[in-house]
Each structure stands twice: as C-alpha cells, then as structure tokens.
Write a protein that holds these residues in place. Structure first.
Motif, PDB file in Angstrom:
ATOM      1  N   ALA A  83     -10.839  92.239   6.177  1.00 18.42           N
ATOM      2  CA  ALA A  83     -10.655  93.218   7.246  1.00 18.42           C
ATOM      3  C   ALA A  83     -11.800  93.216   8.239  1.00 18.42           C
ATOM      4  CB  ALA A  83     -10.484  94.615   6.647  1.00 18.42           C
ATOM      5  N   GLY A  84     -12.893  92.545   7.908  1.00 19.17           N
ATOM      6  CA  GLY A  84     -14.033  92.499   8.816  1.00 19.17           C
ATOM      7  C   GLY A  84     -15.076  93.539   8.460  1.00 19.17           C
ATOM      8  N   PRO A  85     -15.861  93.984   9.438  1.00 19.04           N
ATOM      9  CA  PRO A  85     -16.944  94.930   9.153  1.00 19.04           C
ATOM     10  C   PRO A  85     -16.433  96.247   8.586  1.00 19.04           C
ATOM     11  CG  PRO A  85     -17.167  93.995  11.360  1.00 19.04           C
ATOM     12  CD  PRO A  85     -15.806  93.606  10.867  1.00 19.04           C
ATOM     13  N   ARG A  86     -17.279  96.882   7.812  1.00 19.67           N
ATOM     14  CA  ARG A  86     -16.947  98.178   7.235  1.00 19.67           C
ATOM     15  C   ARG A  86     -16.769  99.205   8.349  1.00 19.67           C
ATOM     16  NH1 ARG A  86     -14.747 100.724   2.866  1.00 19.67           N
ATOM     17  NH2 ARG A  86     -16.039 102.389   1.978  1.00 19.67           N
ATOM     18  N   GLN A  87     -15.631  99.900   8.359  1.00 22.02           N
ATOM     19  CA  GLN A  87     -15.334 100.928   9.342  1.00 22.02           C
ATOM     20  C   GLN A  87     -15.120 102.264   8.640  1.00 22.02           C
ATOM     21  OE1 GLN A  87     -12.677  99.833  12.701  1.00 22.02           O
ATOM     22  NE2 GLN A  87     -12.179  98.019  11.469  1.00 22.02           N
ATOM     23  N   LEU A  88     -15.667 103.314   9.202  1.00 23.43           N
ATOM     24  CA  LEU A  88     -15.566 104.644   8.614  1.00 23.43           C
ATOM     25  C   LEU A  88     -15.159 105.646   9.686  1.00 23.43           C
ATOM     26  CD1 LEU A  88     -18.944 104.669   6.640  1.00 23.43           C
ATOM     27  CD2 LEU A  88     -16.687 104.118   5.705  1.00 23.43           C
ATOM     28  N   MET A  89     -14.365 106.617   9.278  1.00 24.20           N
ATOM     29  CA  MET A  89     -14.106 107.780  10.118  1.00 24.20           C
ATOM     30  C   MET A  89     -14.934 108.944   9.562  1.00 24.20           C
ATOM     31  SD  MET A  89     -12.128 106.808  12.535  1.00 24.20           S
ATOM     32  CE  MET A  89     -11.793 108.425  13.241  1.00 24.20           C
ATOM     33  N   ARG A 218     -20.255 104.031  -1.938  1.00 22.97           N
ATOM     34  CA  ARG A 218     -20.396 105.311  -1.238  1.00 22.97           C
ATOM     35  C   ARG A 218     -21.849 105.593  -0.857  1.00 22.97           C
ATOM     36  NH1 ARG A 218     -15.916 109.782  -2.522  1.00 22.97           N
ATOM     37  NH2 ARG A 218     -14.123 108.393  -2.612  1.00 22.97           N
ATOM     38  N   ALA A 219     -22.771 105.262  -1.725  1.00 22.23           N
ATOM     39  CA  ALA A 219     -24.182 105.472  -1.385  1.00 22.23           C
ATOM     40  C   ALA A 219     -24.564 104.671  -0.142  1.00 22.23           C
ATOM     41  CB  ALA A 219     -25.070 105.086  -2.566  1.00 22.23           C
ATOM     42  N   THR A 220     -24.056 103.440  -0.054  1.00 23.14           N
ATOM     43  CA  THR A 220     -24.336 102.612   1.124  1.00 23.14           C
ATOM     44  C   THR A 220     -23.663 103.190   2.358  1.00 23.14           C
ATOM     45  OG1 THR A 220     -24.463 100.664  -0.310  1.00 23.14           O
ATOM     46  CG2 THR A 220     -24.273 100.265   2.042  1.00 23.14           C
ATOM     47  N   ASP A 221     -22.417 103.666   2.211  1.00 18.86           N
ATOM     48  CA  ASP A 221     -21.740 104.325   3.331  1.00 18.86           C
ATOM     49  C   ASP A 221     -22.566 105.504   3.844  1.00 18.86           C
ATOM     50  OD1 ASP A 221     -19.540 102.624   3.163  1.00 18.86           O
ATOM     51  OD2 ASP A 221     -18.248 104.081   2.142  1.00 18.86           O
ATOM     52  N   ILE A 222     -23.052 106.327   2.936  1.00 17.86           N
ATOM     53  CA  ILE A 222     -23.790 107.529   3.326  1.00 17.86           C
ATOM     54  C   ILE A 222     -25.061 107.154   4.076  1.00 17.86           C
ATOM     55  CG2 ILE A 222     -25.100 109.498   2.430  1.00 17.86           C
ATOM     56  CD1 ILE A 222     -22.039 109.879   2.409  1.00 17.86           C
TER      57      ILE A 222
END
Length: 399
Positions: A83-89, A218-222
């Motif tokens: 999907a490519g780079p990590r995307q977050l809303m 999740r820790a990396t997302d945060i």
C-alpha cells in the motif's frame, strides 16, 4: 464470555453480545452472531427514529475538531507494505472559542455500516442512526487562547477511533489538545480524504505476528503523530496550542497496553492510562523511568489475580501508580459503545452500570489523572475510595 478480556477481540465480542437481545443467560461466543441475526428485527426497531447523543462535555471550554491525514513517508505500511507509506487519520480535539465552526459528525455512514457489520452482523440497525449520533465538537472552530497539554488516545483493536469520542471531547473541554489516532488496517473501517475506506480485513481475525507486534506498530504510530503535531512546520494549523513538555497517552484494550509500549519507546510521553487492556509486552523490570501510570479496568477481569499481566505490570511500575477497578462494567464500558447501547435500550450482558454512568466514571478518573500528572493540580479523587463513586475500588496488591 467471562475471564480476562484479551487486548482486542473481546471488545468486538462484547458489543456483539450487547446488541443481541438479552434472554435467559448471556449468549456464548460461538452463538453470538447467530443470536444477533435472529434478533435483528428487534434491534432494528430500536435504531429507527432514535437520536443518539454522546454525553455533554463537563469542562469550561467549547470543543473544536480538526481531522488530519498524516503520511509517514519514511515507513512502509507494516500491515500492507504494497500500500506504500504508512497513512493515518487523526482527529484532533482542542479547546475552542464558543459558537465558532460547524457541527462535527460522529463517523461516516460507511464507517458506521462497517462497524455494525463487524459487531452485529445481520442485526439490521440503520448505519445512519450511528453515524448521525450527536457530538459536541465543531469542525475548525477558532482555538481558545493558551497552550495546553497533549493527550494521545488509541482505541481497541477492530474499533474505529470514533468509539473514544466522548472521552476525547471531555478532555478537550477541560483544557487538553487530544489526538485520537486510527491505526490503519486495525479497525472495522476508516474513511480517507480520497473517499476510500480501509478495513482490517483478515487481520481482524488473524494476527500474523501476534499481539506484541500490534503494540510495537502502535507505539511507532504514536511517536510519528507526536512528531507531526510538535514539529516547527506542523501540518496542524493550531499546533502552537500544544505544550510539548506535557504529553500523555491513554487507550482502551490494546490501545491501553500500547500506552505503556509508547512510553517505553518515547520519553516524551510522560504519563499513561490503560483502560482494560492486557499487557502484551510486559512493563520492563526497570519500570518506565518513574513516570506515572493508571490502571483502570473491570472488576471481574482486572482485579488482582485475574490478569497476570496486570499483576506483573503493577510490580514493575516504579512511579506514581493507581490500580482502579469498576464493578458492574464490561470491556466496552470504557468506550462510547456502552452509551449508544444504553440509548437504544439494549443491555450489555454482565454490565449493571448504565452507559451514561460508565462514561461519567471513565471521564472523571482519566481527567483527574492527567490533571494531576500533566497540570500539577491536586486530585483528591485519586487519593482513595470516594463515597460518591462506590463502583470504584482502589486495589492494593502486594508486590
């Protein structure tokens, strides 16, 4: 289901059971979907013509909302690398000036449909009844003056971030910037600005690398979201509101255990709250550098001796700490779902605390914790049992 709620799937199971009409005895995990289907007509009739509403925030501020689409171009998506780079809303709630902005929706109709399909397949509850639930935030409201602590919020696995809206709105009304993060491919469905709605798909039922990997992701997302909100050229227009020296995190289920994982990985997170989540990655034996942590859980599943990971965490936490359990609650009682079920007059098996009361207790103790730890305001509520909150037990396990 009874026993220890795992860090994710029981959140879904509990709501499936909740939206099944309670008959003699609770439905088992194996029969819950069938029961929900069989009682779809009754559930649907409850959803028609009902205006759902989240409880009013209790703080002095109006609440603004900004919705951000953040892309981590340095990291491929850990679930779907193709999907490519990590995307977050990310939904950012903040103290706002009154009577500015436009009313914010609870979730998109497609997100509501996917949530209901995941939690109550065949129940026939109209998705619009959920998506139209009244919230108190206003899109792009003018910010209130001042700088405020930042609180990160992380939902349970398979749960969209909107299921923690009530807590987010209340914290913002009390003087916090709150970043409510979706973790892409980990929830029933999140709509992105291009109109695409991404779901957890097969990951909802099968984790290829287990729960510890969810915590690490999740820790990396945060940490990435904190970077985005606090950097000099932040994509959030009101980033000047954030005091980067006062950052905390709370979460439900695996989101709660991820609060500890985020603290272990990122020293900027100064305080954490786990709402009923099993610690899939143990708290280090060396603790969390004396940073404060609140354990808030169900009495049935998270009293001492019920979840070994909480007993171990308690022993290893070396800063200010409290272990609180709330009698009469179930796993979803710390989320909006208990409020919505209550307004639809649908009981949650095992829960004797009404939805509005569960929300009141959750918001009161989480806010008291952050007021104490991030604002330095004394909180007698956290000193011991309160006669006004007999449901809450202060646990004192021996090390």
């Amino acid at each position: 289901m009874t026993g220890i709620p795992r860090a994710a799937a029981p959140a879904a199971l509990a709501f499936v059971l909740a939206l099944s009409v309670a008959t003699a005895g609770a439905a088992s995990a194996a029969t819950a979907p069938a029961t929900a289907t069989a009682t779809g007509t009754a559930a649907a009739s409850r959803g028609v013509g009902v205006q759902l509403a989240l409880p009013r925030p209790t703080g002095p501020h109006a609440v603004g909302l900004s919705t951000l689409h953040l892309v981590d171009r340095d990291r491929p998506d850990p679930w779907v690398p193709a999907a490519g780079p990590r995307q977050l809303m990310v939904s950012v709630y903040y103290p706002a000036r009154p009577d500015t902005g436009e009313p914010a929706e609870y979730m998109t109709t497609e997100e509501a449909q996917l949530l209901l399909q995941r939690q109550v397949p065949g129940a026939g509850i109209p998705p619009q009844a959920v998506s139209d639930a009244r919230t108190w935030a206003r899109n792009d409201a003018r910010p209130a003056p001042g700088r405020f602590p930042l609180v990160m919020l992380s939902p349970g696995y398979t749960m969209p971030r909107s299921t923690l809206t009530s807590l987010a709105e209340d914290l913002a009304s009390r003087g916090y910037v709150v970043a409510l993060v979706n973790h892409t491919y980990e929830d029933s469905g999140t709509t992105f600005p291009d109109g695409q709605t991404l779901t957890c798909g097969t990951f909802c039922d099968h984790l290829p690398h287990g729960w510890p990997e969810v915590n690490r992701i999740r820790a990396t997302d945060i940490s990435f979201v904190i970077d985005q909100l606090t950097e000099h050229h932040s994509p959030w227009h009101y980033a000047h509101m954030i005091d980067p020296q006062r950052i905390g995190m709370a979460g439900h289920s695996v989101g709660g255990s991820s609060a500890a994982s985020a603290m272990a990985a990122d020293p900027r997170v100064r305080a954490g709250v786990d709402m009923d989540g099993t610690f899939d990655i143990p708290i280090p034996a060396t603790g969390l550098d004396h940073r404060p942590f609140l354990l808030l859980g169900t009495q049935s599943g998270h009293s001492p001796g019920e979840d070994p990971s909480w007993d171990s965490a308690w022993a290893n936490l070396n800063g200010w700490k409290r272990w609180l359990t709330v009698s009469g609650t179930e796993h979803v009682s710390f989320t909006d779902l208990t409020v919505l079920a209550s307004e639809l007059n649908i009981p949650i098996p095992g829960a004797t605390v009404p939805g509005q009361r569960a929300a009141e207790l959750t918001r009161s103790y989480v806010a008291a914790f952050f007021d104490l730890q991030l604002k330095g305001i004394p909180q007698p509520l956290l000193d011991g049992p309160s006669p006004t909150n007999p449901e809450v037990t202060f646990q004192q396990p021996t090390p």
